[in-house]
Every structure is written in C-alpha cells, then in structure tokens.
Motif scaffolding. Sequence first.
Motif, PDB file in Angstrom:
ATOM      1  N   GLU A 161      39.699  35.693  46.807  1.00  0.00           N
ATOM      2  CA  GLU A 161      38.975  36.494  45.833  1.00  0.00           C
ATOM      3  C   GLU A 161      37.845  37.275  46.497  1.00  0.00           C
ATOM      4  O   GLU A 161      37.622  38.459  46.194  1.00  0.00           O
ATOM      5  CB  GLU A 161      38.427  35.589  44.736  1.00  0.00           C
ATOM      6  N   ALA A 162      37.122  36.612  47.421  1.00  0.00           N
ATOM      7  CA  ALA A 162      36.020  37.290  48.107  1.00  0.00           C
ATOM      8  C   ALA A 162      36.526  38.454  48.952  1.00  0.00           C
ATOM      9  O   ALA A 162      35.927  39.546  48.964  1.00  0.00           O
ATOM     10  CB  ALA A 162      35.255  36.300  48.982  1.00  0.00           C
ATOM     11  N   ARG A 163      37.641  38.258  49.650  1.00  0.00           N
ATOM     12  CA  ARG A 163      38.196  39.333  50.480  1.00  0.00           C
ATOM     13  C   ARG A 163      38.653  40.514  49.617  1.00  0.00           C
ATOM     14  O   ARG A 163      38.422  41.679  49.964  1.00  0.00           O
ATOM     15  CB  ARG A 163      39.370  38.806  51.312  1.00  0.00           C
ATOM     16  N   ILE A 164      39.279  40.198  48.503  1.00  0.00           N
ATOM     17  CA  ILE A 164      39.732  41.275  47.620  1.00  0.00           C
ATOM     18  C   ILE A 164      38.533  42.031  47.057  1.00  0.00           C
ATOM     19  O   ILE A 164      38.549  43.269  46.952  1.00  0.00           O
ATOM     20  CB  ILE A 164      40.613  40.708  46.494  1.00  0.00           C
ATOM     21  N   HIS A 165      37.479  41.268  46.689  1.00  0.00           N
ATOM     22  CA  HIS A 165      36.283  41.916  46.160  1.00  0.00           C
ATOM     23  C   HIS A 165      35.644  42.833  47.204  1.00  0.00           C
ATOM     24  O   HIS A 165      35.226  43.959  46.901  1.00  0.00           O
ATOM     25  CB  HIS A 165      35.298  40.854  45.702  1.00  0.00           C
ATOM     26  N   LEU A 166      35.578  42.366  48.463  1.00  0.00           N
ATOM     27  CA  LEU A 166      35.029  43.204  49.528  1.00  0.00           C
ATOM     28  C   LEU A 166      35.882  44.449  49.746  1.00  0.00           C
ATOM     29  O   LEU A 166      35.358  45.555  49.966  1.00  0.00           O
ATOM     30  CB  LEU A 166      34.941  42.392  50.827  1.00  0.00           C
ATOM     31  N   ASN A 167      37.203  44.283  49.684  1.00  0.00           N
ATOM     32  CA  ASN A 167      38.086  45.446  49.833  1.00  0.00           C
ATOM     33  C   ASN A 167      37.873  46.460  48.710  1.00  0.00           C
ATOM     34  O   ASN A 167      37.886  47.675  48.934  1.00  0.00           O
ATOM     35  CB  ASN A 167      39.547  44.993  49.849  1.00  0.00           C
ATOM     36  N   GLN A 168      37.671  45.940  47.492  1.00  0.00           N
ATOM     37  CA  GLN A 168      37.425  46.850  46.370  1.00  0.00           C
ATOM     38  C   GLN A 168      36.113  47.597  46.551  1.00  0.00           C
ATOM     39  O   GLN A 168      36.022  48.797  46.274  1.00  0.00           O
ATOM     40  CB  GLN A 168      37.414  46.066  45.058  1.00  0.00           C
ATOM     41  N   LEU A 169      35.063  46.875  47.024  1.00  0.00           N
ATOM     42  CA  LEU A 169      33.789  47.542  47.268  1.00  0.00           C
ATOM     43  C   LEU A 169      33.930  48.619  48.340  1.00  0.00           C
ATOM     44  O   LEU A 169      33.376  49.725  48.214  1.00  0.00           O
ATOM     45  CB  LEU A 169      32.733  46.513  47.688  1.00  0.00           C
ATOM     46  N   THR A 170      34.669  48.283  49.397  1.00  0.00           N
ATOM     47  CA  THR A 170      34.889  49.270  50.458  1.00  0.00           C
ATOM     48  C   THR A 170      35.658  50.483  49.935  1.00  0.00           C
ATOM     49  O   THR A 170      35.339  51.637  50.246  1.00  0.00           O
ATOM     50  CB  THR A 170      35.653  48.621  51.619  1.00  0.00           C
ATOM     51  N   THR A 171      36.684  50.199  49.126  1.00  0.00           N
ATOM     52  CA  THR A 171      37.474  51.292  48.558  1.00  0.00           C
ATOM     53  C   THR A 171      36.632  52.171  47.652  1.00  0.00           C
ATOM     54  O   THR A 171      36.718  53.410  47.697  1.00  0.00           O
ATOM     55  CB  THR A 171      38.664  50.719  47.772  1.00  0.00           C
ATOM     56  N   ASN A 172      35.794  51.536  46.816  1.00  0.00           N
ATOM     57  CA  ASN A 172      34.925  52.318  45.928  1.00  0.00           C
ATOM     58  C   ASN A 172      33.936  53.160  46.722  1.00  0.00           C
ATOM     59  O   ASN A 172      33.650  54.307  46.362  1.00  0.00           O
ATOM     60  CB  ASN A 172      34.174  51.377  44.981  1.00  0.00           C
ATOM     61  N   ASP A 173      33.395  52.566  47.807  1.00  0.00           N
ATOM     62  CA  ASP A 173      32.464  53.306  48.642  1.00  0.00           C
ATOM     63  C   ASP A 173      33.147  54.509  49.291  1.00  0.00           C
ATOM     64  O   ASP A 173      32.587  55.611  49.341  1.00  0.00           O
ATOM     65  CB  ASP A 173      31.882  52.376  49.702  1.00  0.00           C
TER      66      ASP A 173
END
Length: 460
Positions: A161-173
């Motif tokens: 879950e943490a990795r997916i959340h970080l990927n989403q933040l990176t994608t949004n950025d």
Amino acid sequence: MRSAEKGQEPGTAAGRIRARLDLFVLGLVVAAHVMAVISIWGQWERIGIISAMFVGVACINFVIARRFPAERARTAEALRMTFNLLVSMPVYGHFTGWALPVWIHLPLNSLWVGGFIDMWSRVRLMVLLLAVVGFALFEGCPPVMPLTFLVMSVALAGISEARIHLNQLTTNDLEQRNQELAKALAELDLAHRRAREQERLSSLGMLAAGIAHEINNPMSYVKSNIHTLHQEMKDQQELPGPLREYVTEVLPQTLDGIKRVCSIVADLRRFARGDPEALVEYDLNEEVRASLRITRSRVLPECDVVIELGELLPMLGHPRQISQVVVNLLINAAQAMKGRGTVYVSTRPDGEDDVVLTVRDTGVGMAPEVVANLFQPFFTTKPAGEGTGLGLAVVHGIITAHGGRIRVESQPGEGSTFTVRLPRVPPMKFIAAQEVPEQPGTSTIHVFQGPLARERREEG
C-alpha cells in the motif's frame, strides 16, 4: 481510477506489465500447489481432491476476471480474494493438514489487495485473514505457523500500500509538472505571437511615418507655391472674371485643403513615431480632433460622428498614446455598425482632478462573455485576417499606465459605450513605473514640460 484502469488495457505498456505479473502470480500458485501435493504424497484421494479444487479455483478466478468490465475491477478483485481465502484455502488446509505450502496463499492474497487502497479493503483483508487463521487454529494447527504468516501478510499489505501510494504521489507530481510545462509552453507561444505581431505593427508604424514624411516634403512646396500664387494674384489690380474667382474662392479653398492634408500628415507622423515620449502637457480635445482627422476615411463612410467636447484644463501625459486610444476606440465603434449608425464622442471634466472621455456607438453591441474577455490580448470576434485582438489590450495598457480606468457597457443590439476616466496629472507611482532604469555608470535626466509637470515635480 478510470485513467489508471485505462492504462492497464492490453495494448498499453501498463497492460503488458499487468499481464506478466498475472503470469508470475499464477506460477507461484502452481508452485505452491505442487509443493502441497508433495507434502501429502501417497495420499492419492486427498491429492485428487485438492487438484480438482485447484482447477476449479483457477477457472472461477478466470471467469471473475473476464466477466467483470474494467470499471468494476475493484469488485472483481474483492470477489476473487474473498473466494480464495474463505473457500479454497480452508479446503487446501483441511486436506493437507495445513502444510507449509498452503500458507503461501495468505501473503499472496494480501499482496494483491494492495492495488486498491481504501478503508474497506483494509477491513475486508483483516477480517478474511483472521477468519482463515481462526479456522486453522480451530482444526488444531500449531499457532506459530498461522500467526507468523498473519504478521507477514499484514506487513506485505502495508508495504504494498505504501509503495502504491508513493507511486501515485509521484504520478500526480509528474502530471502537475506536465500541466505547468504545457501552460508555460502556451504562454511562450503567446509571447512569440505577441512579439511577431508587435514587430509587424512596428514595421507598419515606421512605414507610415516614412510615407507621411515623404508626403510632407512635396506638400510643403505645393503649399508655398499656391500661397505665393494667391498673393501675387491678389496684388493684381485688373484680372478677368474667371481668374478673380480663383483669387476669391478656388485658391483659398485649395489652401484650406492643403492645410488639412498637412495637418493629417502631421497627425499621422506624430501618431506613428515609436520613439520614447516625455511626459508633456496636452489638450485632450485636440487629441480627439487629431484622431478624428486620422480616422476620417475609416469612420465617416460607416457612420455619422457627433462630437461634444467640454471645456478642459491642460493634462499631463503621453499625447501620442492618448491619440492611439481614441483612434482604436473610434475604429472599433465604426466596425461595430451594421448598416449606417452614429458614434458619439464627448469629453467632460469630473471635478478638478479627472477628465472623462466617452465613445458610444449604435452598433450591434456585445454579449456579456465577449465583454468579459474584451481586453485580453489576441481576443477578437472578427474573422481571421481582419483583426489582431491587440487594439483594446493596448488601449487598456495605455490608460492603466496613465493611472486611469476604462469601463465598458454593452448589450447585444443596443450598441456599446466605452468610458475612459483619466487623471489630469498621473499619480507619481504611475510616473515612476514608466521610468526606465539606466545602466550603471550613467545618469538619468527626466524631462517634464509645462507648469503642470513642474507642479507635480515639486509635490514629489
């Protein structure tokens, strides 16, 4: 979520990665089944039961994955996880005596659920994991193994879950940066268009100034010669009747026409020059008259002009720019006519410090959405090739630079009214904003002409 699911379609890179991940997970499940079979080797009846169960579970998972459309992928994953943990795993555990390979399914399912992060997914996962562990303990499984895999499953779910959340933040950025780059690119393209348009307008201004200069030289000779001819003919005591008519009517009218041409040329030269202009005293009424002379050929064929000029005190500013404002407003008013109409131009004092210029037309008017964007650069309602969309933007900039304001009132079919309010003497902050800083080592001399300028300089 829909954009992410669209990115997982088979033809995309994400879809190909998802397909490879499915094959990898399937290989792990097959390996776990083979190890489970080995752990109960010789117990053929149980091996047959779990093998049939394995085939049935694989088919059901396939059907669930294929029958649910992409927008319901979350529901499909929830059904698959619930079926695998509550149905297949207890059967596997019961017929294998809860052998070690069976417990591999527990972290695999908890790792897979990390693709859908929400509160209900976490709650559902914990309930299913506790149900499986509870059933194993109820059947007499030693507690060390189920509790160990329970902790491992929870840890893997959290990490996923943490990795997916970080990927989403990176994608949004990255998406935000792409939007900023796209906006910067659009602004750069707009700046290039403005630069090209300004260069073209500057070239036209230089050309107009050059043509006016070329006209002015021969007109001075013509004016001088006609004036001399008129004086010499007036001095003649005896002239035939036709020549006397020339002296009394034709030549004076010709001189008036020449003066008018020279006045128009002078106004055009003054309007077209692009050199820096010092703050000087000017007469707004005279600038209005000069603008009417410049635009005579553009305005009078389209409409009648009614002028009402009030008694105004001298003003301080850039008269060429003010003339440009009036020219643009007059031309826009003439172009707004559908058939022949009327343009009303008026000036009046507003107290001791302000002057109001009004240009009203009886044209087609404008809708509210057009009025809202009227002063935006390159905004135009004219057909392609007939307007640049810079005229009113320039008007707004000039008026603002003089510390003034412009207001527009318009309704479709009822014409438009442009009201310009200018201070007689611009505030010092507007004067300072127009001063260009000199390079280090050079001196700056600000030229202010006339008593109004001296008064403002002393107050500053």
